[in-house]
Design a protein around this motif. Structure first.
Motif, mmCIF file in Angstrom:
data_model
loop_
_atom_site.group_PDB
_atom_site.id
_atom_site.type_symbol
_atom_site.label_atom_id
_atom_site.label_comp_id
_atom_site.label_asym_id
_atom_site.label_seq_id
_atom_site.Cartn_x
_atom_site.Cartn_y
_atom_site.Cartn_z
ATOM 1 N N LEU A 246 1.649 23.620 -52.407
ATOM 2 C CA LEU A 246 2.755 24.260 -51.700
ATOM 3 C C LEU A 246 3.718 24.920 -52.680
ATOM 4 C CD1 LEU A 246 4.307 24.814 -49.085
ATOM 5 C CD2 LEU A 246 5.389 22.567 -49.342
ATOM 6 N N ALA A 247 4.048 24.207 -53.752
ATOM 7 C CA ALA A 247 4.953 24.774 -54.756
ATOM 8 C C ALA A 247 4.343 26.015 -55.402
ATOM 9 C CB ALA A 247 5.276 23.724 -55.810
ATOM 10 N N TYR A 248 3.024 25.976 -55.630
ATOM 11 C CA TYR A 248 2.359 27.101 -56.297
ATOM 12 C C TYR A 248 2.346 28.351 -55.421
ATOM 13 C CZ TYR A 248 -1.234 29.863 -58.623
ATOM 14 O OH TYR A 248 -1.919 30.879 -59.237
ATOM 15 N N VAL A 249 1.994 28.202 -54.128
ATOM 16 C CA VAL A 249 1.885 29.388 -53.270
ATOM 17 C C VAL A 249 3.262 29.977 -52.957
ATOM 18 C CG1 VAL A 249 -0.297 28.648 -52.261
ATOM 19 C CG2 VAL A 249 1.849 28.041 -51.105
ATOM 20 N N LYS A 250 4.314 29.204 -53.176
ATOM 21 C CA LYS A 250 5.669 29.742 -53.020
ATOM 22 C C LYS A 250 6.049 30.625 -54.207
ATOM 23 C CE LYS A 250 7.856 26.087 -50.228
ATOM 24 N NZ LYS A 250 8.885 25.011 -50.239
ATOM 25 N N GLU A 251 5.483 30.318 -55.367
ATOM 26 C CA GLU A 251 5.856 31.040 -56.584
ATOM 27 C C GLU A 251 4.886 32.160 -56.948
ATOM 28 O OE1 GLU A 251 6.134 28.149 -59.651
ATOM 29 O OE2 GLU A 251 7.871 27.121 -58.794
ATOM 30 N N ARG A 252 3.603 31.954 -56.668
ATOM 31 C CA ARG A 252 2.574 32.944 -57.058
ATOM 32 C C ARG A 252 2.710 34.201 -56.210
ATOM 33 N NH1 ARG A 252 -0.456 36.281 -58.847
ATOM 34 N NH2 ARG A 252 -2.637 35.996 -59.407
ATOM 35 N N LYS A 253 2.837 35.347 -56.854
ATOM 36 C CA LYS A 253 3.028 36.603 -56.132
ATOM 37 C C LYS A 253 1.811 37.504 -56.255
ATOM 38 C CE LYS A 253 8.058 36.921 -56.078
ATOM 39 N NZ LYS A 253 8.267 35.492 -56.377
ATOM 40 N N GLY A 260 2.120 32.512 -50.452
ATOM 41 C CA GLY A 260 2.366 31.585 -49.349
ATOM 42 C C GLY A 260 2.908 32.257 -48.111
ATOM 43 N N SER A 261 3.340 33.518 -48.229
ATOM 44 C CA SER A 261 3.848 34.235 -47.060
ATOM 45 C C SER A 261 2.725 34.874 -46.251
ATOM 46 C CB SER A 261 4.847 35.317 -47.497
ATOM 47 O OG SER A 261 4.184 36.343 -48.231
ATOM 48 N N PHE A 262 1.500 34.904 -46.793
ATOM 49 C CA PHE A 262 0.369 35.476 -46.058
ATOM 50 C C PHE A 262 -0.047 34.514 -44.944
ATOM 51 C CE2 PHE A 262 -0.819 37.455 -50.376
ATOM 52 C CZ PHE A 262 0.109 38.469 -50.181
ATOM 53 N N GLN A 263 -0.347 35.066 -43.800
ATOM 54 C CA GLN A 263 -0.606 34.226 -42.635
ATOM 55 C C GLN A 263 -1.779 33.265 -42.836
ATOM 56 O OE1 GLN A 263 -1.861 36.142 -38.906
ATOM 57 N NE2 GLN A 263 -0.282 34.952 -37.849
ATOM 58 N N ALA A 264 -2.833 33.734 -43.462
ATOM 59 C CA ALA A 264 -4.005 32.869 -43.665
ATOM 60 C C ALA A 264 -3.653 31.657 -44.530
ATOM 61 C CB ALA A 264 -5.138 33.659 -44.305
ATOM 62 N N ILE A 265 -2.823 31.889 -45.558
ATOM 63 C CA ILE A 265 -2.410 30.785 -46.429
ATOM 64 C C ILE A 265 -1.478 29.850 -45.664
ATOM 65 C CG2 ILE A 265 -1.289 30.154 -48.587
ATOM 66 C CD1 ILE A 265 -3.922 31.627 -48.932
ATOM 67 N N ARG A 268 -3.485 27.466 -43.547
ATOM 68 C CA ARG A 268 -4.170 26.420 -44.316
ATOM 69 C C ARG A 268 -3.181 25.365 -44.799
ATOM 70 N NH1 ARG A 268 -8.492 29.601 -48.121
ATOM 71 N NH2 ARG A 268 -8.871 27.486 -48.916
ATOM 72 N N ILE A 269 -2.003 25.788 -45.222
ATOM 73 C CA ILE A 269 -0.984 24.839 -45.661
ATOM 74 C C ILE A 269 -0.502 23.995 -44.484
ATOM 75 C CG2 ILE A 269 1.392 24.649 -46.504
ATOM 76 C CD1 ILE A 269 -0.530 25.182 -48.735
ATOM 77 N N ALA A 270 -0.325 24.615 -43.327
ATOM 78 C CA ALA A 270 0.128 23.875 -42.135
ATOM 79 C C ALA A 270 -0.910 22.840 -41.715
ATOM 80 C CB ALA A 270 0.411 24.847 -40.988
ATOM 81 N N ASP A 271 -2.172 23.237 -41.740
ATOM 82 C CA ASP A 271 -3.238 22.287 -41.386
ATOM 83 C C ASP A 271 -3.260 21.112 -42.357
ATOM 84 O OD1 ASP A 271 -3.985 23.854 -39.251
ATOM 85 O OD2 ASP A 271 -5.666 24.821 -40.301
ATOM 86 N N LEU A 272 -3.076 21.420 -43.637
ATOM 87 C CA LEU A 272 -3.094 20.369 -44.645
ATOM 88 C C LEU A 272 -1.892 19.440 -44.481
ATOM 89 C CD1 LEU A 272 -4.800 19.417 -46.995
ATOM 90 C CD2 LEU A 272 -3.458 20.867 -48.519
ATOM 91 N N TRP A 273 -0.728 19.992 -44.168
ATOM 92 C CA TRP A 273 0.464 19.159 -43.925
ATOM 93 C C TRP A 273 0.213 18.187 -42.785
ATOM 94 C CZ3 TRP A 273 3.460 18.549 -39.558
ATOM 95 C CH2 TRP A 273 4.628 17.794 -39.727
ATOM 96 N N LEU A 274 -0.403 18.678 -41.707
ATOM 97 C CA LEU A 274 -0.684 17.812 -40.563
ATOM 98 C C LEU A 274 -1.637 16.686 -40.951
ATOM 99 C CD1 LEU A 274 -0.365 17.244 -37.545
ATOM 100 C CD2 LEU A 274 -2.290 18.801 -37.118
#
Length: 366
Positions: A246-253, A260-265, A268-274
């Motif tokens: 999560l920290a990485y996709v917030k920083e990687r541009k 992390g702003s791309f819908q597909a990502i 995947r992050i939301a599914d993993l959080w659940l």
């Protein structure tokens, strides 16, 4: 049956902070990766710091026997932090498996030696053995132990071995010095070198029987407790992978935007959080029921293992994939977590076996 408490207590939070600080200081990822070097790094000092300085070796041991008198809830917090650091320490094999087996067998002397951290033990049972499915491979021959046990966790670091033995009147539990004549501990190559496995051979070894007819229950209890607490280690793995990713996709541009702003990502992050959130509930329930000796303890352990083991592997896979190129490098620690997660997935029985066992426990028709 009392109501389960899945929240962490103040005591458990304080314990977590102590363990996390020690492992962050003494067990950074670059040091753990050295376990895969031709001459593996030695983490004995880290284990002694946990066992002696923090007193974690005797966490499950009653105060009357020199331990901390804590429960599986506190031990689960330690396991969670060990998973979070992928720490190569024999906490599971010594402070959980060996200690629980000896406590159930009634061997106060050896338990006391393990509790103060000066002695490390290992239960001579293959790590893949599921609770309730143990069959001894060591027997008594003219009063000495003969046989081989494969894939024993923590045997290479152990001072004493707790050995289930097939006796003339059923299962017995014996204690043997790891350096005794006739004992051979042969390390084996495994996917996860942060939890070393060994084949242990007994060739006419003198031993001391420590049970009074309770060996079968002692082994079953040790494996059941180990399976319940391993879910917390798997939770720690999954949490590290999720939080790091999560920290990485917030920083990687990419293309001027955080990936992390791309819908597909996002999906995947939301599914993993659940999944990680659900795993937290399953692991905490297993630890809580184990601590209270609840009638649901066996069900909770099977449920936690069936679910948390897959979540840990999935979280580690997503960690590598969502880190893209850097996630595939040896220098980045993601591979350590995937290997530990996959190894844990096979420990104490596969998820399929736990699901099958769970079905029988709740009378689910085939």
């Amino acid at each position: 049956m009392s109501t389960a408490d899945l929240l962490y207590s103040d005591t458990e939070d304080a314990l977590r902070d102590s363990v996390r600080r020690l492992l962050a200081d003494r067990c950074p990822p670059e040091s753990v990766a050295a376990m895969y070097d031709q001459a593996p790094a030695d983490f004995t000092a880290v284990w002694k710091a946990l066992a002696v300085d923090l007193g974690l070796a005797g966490l499950l041991v009653p105060e009357t026997l020199g331990g901390a008198g804590a429960s599986a809830r506190e031990a689960a917090v330690v396991m969670e932090e060990i998973g979070r650091a992928a720490a190569p320490v024999p906490y599971l094999s010594s402070a959980v498996l060996a200690t629980v087996a000896l406590l159930k067998a009634g061997d106060e002397q050896t338990v006391g030696a393990l509790a103060d951290g000066t002695t490390t033990g290992a239960l001579a049972v293959g790590l893949a053995t599921a609770p309730g499915r143990f069959a001894p491979s060591v027997r008594l021959d003219a009063g000495t132990l003969v046989g081989t046990v494969t894939s024993v966790a923590g045997a290479s670091a152990a001072d004493v071995l707790i050995v289930p033995v097939e006796g003339s009147e059923g299962l017995e539990l014996h204690v043997v010095s790891a350096g005794a004549a006739g004992v051979t501990v042969a390390p084996v190559l495994s996917l996860d070198m942060t939890r070393p496995l060994s084949d242990v051979t007994f060739d006419g070894v003198a031993s001391t029987r420590v049970d009074e007819g309770t060996a079968a229950e002692a082994v079953r209890s040790a494996l059941g407790t180990g399976a319940a607490l391993l879910a917390s280690e798997q939770l720690g793995i999954a949490k590290w992978c999720f939080e790091t990713t999560l920290a990485y996709v917030k920083e990687r541009k990419q293309f001027g935007r955080a990936v992390g702003s791309f819908q597909a990502i996002k999906h995947r992050i939301a599914d993993l959080w659940l999944e990680v959130t659900s795993a937290t509930a399953a692991a905490r329930y297993a630890a809580d029921t184990s601590a209270r000796g609840d009638s649901d303890a066996e069900i909770a352990a099977a449920l936690a293992q069936a679910y948390c083991s897959d979540v840990a592997v999935h979280a580690a896979e997503e960690c590598i994939q969502l880190h893209a190129g850097i996630g595939m490098t040896w220098e980045y620690p993601a591979h350590l977590y995937l290997k530990r997660a996959k190894s844990d997935q096979l420990a104490f029985g596969t998820p399929y076996r736990h699901r099958a066992h769970l079905a029988t426990l709740i009378d689910l028709p085939a």
